[in-house]
Design a protein around this motif. Structure first.
Motif, mmCIF file in Angstrom:
data_model
loop_
_atom_site.group_PDB
_atom_site.id
_atom_site.type_symbol
_atom_site.label_atom_id
_atom_site.label_comp_id
_atom_site.label_asym_id
_atom_site.label_seq_id
_atom_site.Cartn_x
_atom_site.Cartn_y
_atom_site.Cartn_z
ATOM 1 N N LEU A 81 1.069 -1.285 -0.064
ATOM 2 C CA LEU A 81 -0.105 -0.067 0.033
ATOM 3 C C LEU A 81 0.946 1.116 -0.104
ATOM 4 C CD1 LEU A 81 -2.791 -1.051 2.431
ATOM 5 C CD2 LEU A 81 -3.189 -0.137 0.148
ATOM 6 N N HIS A 82 2.008 1.307 0.955
ATOM 7 C CA HIS A 82 2.946 2.465 0.772
ATOM 8 C C HIS A 82 3.376 2.850 -0.723
ATOM 9 C CE1 HIS A 82 3.015 3.683 4.826
ATOM 10 N NE2 HIS A 82 3.430 2.425 5.304
ATOM 11 N N ASN A 112 4.909 6.226 -1.533
ATOM 12 C CA ASN A 112 5.894 6.210 -0.407
ATOM 13 C C ASN A 112 6.850 5.323 -0.112
ATOM 14 O OD1 ASN A 112 7.132 6.968 2.081
ATOM 15 N ND2 ASN A 112 5.165 7.258 3.206
ATOM 16 N N ALA A 113 7.748 5.446 -1.117
ATOM 17 C CA ALA A 113 8.733 4.359 -1.229
ATOM 18 C C ALA A 113 9.667 3.955 -0.138
ATOM 19 C CB ALA A 113 9.668 4.531 -2.362
ATOM 20 N N ALA A 114 10.055 5.122 0.814
ATOM 21 C CA ALA A 114 10.734 4.814 1.988
ATOM 22 C C ALA A 114 9.870 4.151 3.022
ATOM 23 C CB ALA A 114 11.181 6.334 2.459
ATOM 24 N N ALA A 115 9.026 4.430 3.204
ATOM 25 C CA ALA A 115 7.920 3.551 4.061
ATOM 26 C C ALA A 115 7.756 2.141 3.549
ATOM 27 C CB ALA A 115 6.708 4.236 4.224
ATOM 28 N N ALA A 116 7.649 1.854 2.280
ATOM 29 C CA ALA A 116 7.391 0.546 1.716
ATOM 30 C C ALA A 116 8.679 -0.373 1.932
ATOM 31 C CB ALA A 116 7.165 0.857 0.200
ATOM 32 N N ILE A 117 9.991 0.470 1.635
ATOM 33 C CA ILE A 117 11.183 -0.026 1.923
ATOM 34 C C ILE A 117 11.331 -0.655 3.431
ATOM 35 C CG2 ILE A 117 13.595 -0.011 1.856
ATOM 36 C CD1 ILE A 117 12.302 -0.574 -0.769
ATOM 37 N N ARG A 154 9.017 -16.584 0.825
ATOM 38 C CA ARG A 154 8.478 -15.266 0.770
ATOM 39 C C ARG A 154 9.499 -14.223 0.699
ATOM 40 N NH1 ARG A 154 4.476 -15.511 5.780
ATOM 41 N NH2 ARG A 154 6.170 -16.652 6.522
ATOM 42 N N GLN A 155 10.756 -14.741 1.155
ATOM 43 C CA GLN A 155 11.957 -13.911 0.829
ATOM 44 C C GLN A 155 11.924 -13.532 -0.757
ATOM 45 O OE1 GLN A 155 13.790 -12.583 2.939
ATOM 46 N NE2 GLN A 155 13.980 -13.694 4.812
ATOM 47 N N GLU A 156 11.827 -14.145 -1.515
ATOM 48 C CA GLU A 156 11.954 -13.866 -3.082
ATOM 49 C C GLU A 156 10.753 -12.911 -3.378
ATOM 50 O OE1 GLU A 156 13.047 -13.773 -6.652
ATOM 51 O OE2 GLU A 156 14.226 -14.659 -5.188
ATOM 52 N N GLN A 157 9.779 -13.116 -2.929
ATOM 53 C CA GLN A 157 8.586 -12.136 -3.208
ATOM 54 C C GLN A 157 9.120 -10.873 -2.556
ATOM 55 O OE1 GLN A 157 4.973 -12.981 -1.043
ATOM 56 N NE2 GLN A 157 3.696 -11.363 -2.151
ATOM 57 N N LEU A 158 9.550 -10.805 -1.251
ATOM 58 C CA LEU A 158 10.190 -9.517 -0.747
ATOM 59 C C LEU A 158 11.181 -8.960 -1.655
ATOM 60 C CD1 LEU A 158 10.550 -10.461 3.023
ATOM 61 C CD2 LEU A 158 9.201 -8.561 1.957
ATOM 62 N N ARG A 159 12.196 -9.888 -2.222
ATOM 63 C CA ARG A 159 13.184 -9.109 -3.195
ATOM 64 C C ARG A 159 12.495 -8.569 -4.257
ATOM 65 N NH1 ARG A 159 16.213 -13.210 -0.678
ATOM 66 N NH2 ARG A 159 15.609 -14.801 -1.938
ATOM 67 N N LYS A 160 11.637 -9.342 -5.072
ATOM 68 C CA LYS A 160 10.873 -8.630 -6.110
ATOM 69 C C LYS A 160 10.094 -7.334 -5.772
ATOM 70 C CE LYS A 160 10.297 -12.989 -8.403
ATOM 71 N NZ LYS A 160 9.207 -14.251 -8.901
ATOM 72 N N MET A 161 9.741 -7.253 -4.494
ATOM 73 C CA MET A 161 8.729 -6.077 -4.388
ATOM 74 C C MET A 161 9.754 -5.066 -4.017
ATOM 75 S SD MET A 161 5.776 -7.479 -1.422
ATOM 76 C CE MET A 161 5.149 -5.868 -1.224
ATOM 77 N N MET A 162 11.069 -5.245 -3.541
ATOM 78 C CA MET A 162 11.927 -4.168 -3.104
ATOM 79 C C MET A 162 12.533 -3.574 -4.726
ATOM 80 S SD MET A 162 14.241 -5.000 0.055
ATOM 81 C CE MET A 162 13.485 -5.426 1.539
ATOM 82 N N ASP A 163 12.811 -4.650 -5.511
ATOM 83 C CA ASP A 163 13.230 -4.170 -6.973
ATOM 84 C C ASP A 163 12.333 -3.455 -7.507
ATOM 85 O OD1 ASP A 163 15.451 -5.694 -6.496
ATOM 86 O OD2 ASP A 163 14.819 -7.635 -7.783
ATOM 87 N N GLN A 164 10.876 -3.638 -7.627
ATOM 88 C CA GLN A 164 9.935 -2.666 -8.138
ATOM 89 C C GLN A 164 9.913 -1.293 -7.502
ATOM 90 O OE1 GLN A 164 6.439 -5.346 -7.556
ATOM 91 N NE2 GLN A 164 6.432 -6.194 -9.756
ATOM 92 N N ILE A 165 9.764 -1.226 -6.358
ATOM 93 C CA ILE A 165 9.650 -0.022 -5.704
ATOM 94 C C ILE A 165 11.198 0.686 -6.133
ATOM 95 C CG2 ILE A 165 9.912 1.308 -3.436
ATOM 96 C CD1 ILE A 165 8.085 -1.368 -2.559
#
Length: 94
Positions: A54-55, A60-65, A81-92
Motif C-alpha cells: 500500500l505504501h 511512499n517508497a521509503a515507508a514501503a522499503i 516469501r523472501q523471493e517475493q520480498l526481493r521482487k517487491m523491493m526491486d519494483q519499488i
C-alpha cells in the motif's frame, strides 16, 4: 468495524478491514488499519508486506522499503516469501 469494537486487541479484524478499505480505494485508511494490526502482532511479516504494498501504491517508497526490511528480518532465510520480498523491493526501487 463491529468485530473491532467487540475485541480491539485482535489484529485480524483490523487486517480484514484494511483489505476492504484497499478494495474501496481508501488506501490511507487501509495503511492505518495495517498499522493497528501490526501494533497488536508486531512479528507478522505478511502484515508488513501488505502495508508495504500500500505504501508503494501511494508512492511512499521509503515507508514501503522500511516495512519490507522489517518483514524480511522476521522471516527465516529459506522462507519462500523472501523471493517475493526481493521482487517487491526491486519494483519499488525503479
Amino acid at each position: 468495524t463491529r468485530s473491532i469494537d467487540l475485541d480491539p486487541s485482535n489484529p485480524l479484524p483490523f487486517e480484514r478491514r484494511a483489505i476492504v478499505y484497499r478494495m474501496l480505494g481508501r488506501k490511507e485508511d487501509a495503511i492505518a488499519d495495517y498499522g493497528r494490526a501490526i501494533a497488536l502482532e508486531p512479528n507478522s511479516a505478511p502484515l508488513y508486506m501488505s502495508r508495504a504494498a500500500l505504501h508503494a501504491e501511494v508512492e511512499n517508497a521509503a515507508a514501503a522499503i522500511k516495512d519490507l526490511k522489517q518483514a524480511q528480518s522476521l522471516l527465516v532465510a529459506d522462507d519462500p516469501r523472501q523471493e517475493q520480498l526481493r521482487k517487491m523491493m526491486d519494483q519499488i526501487a525503479r
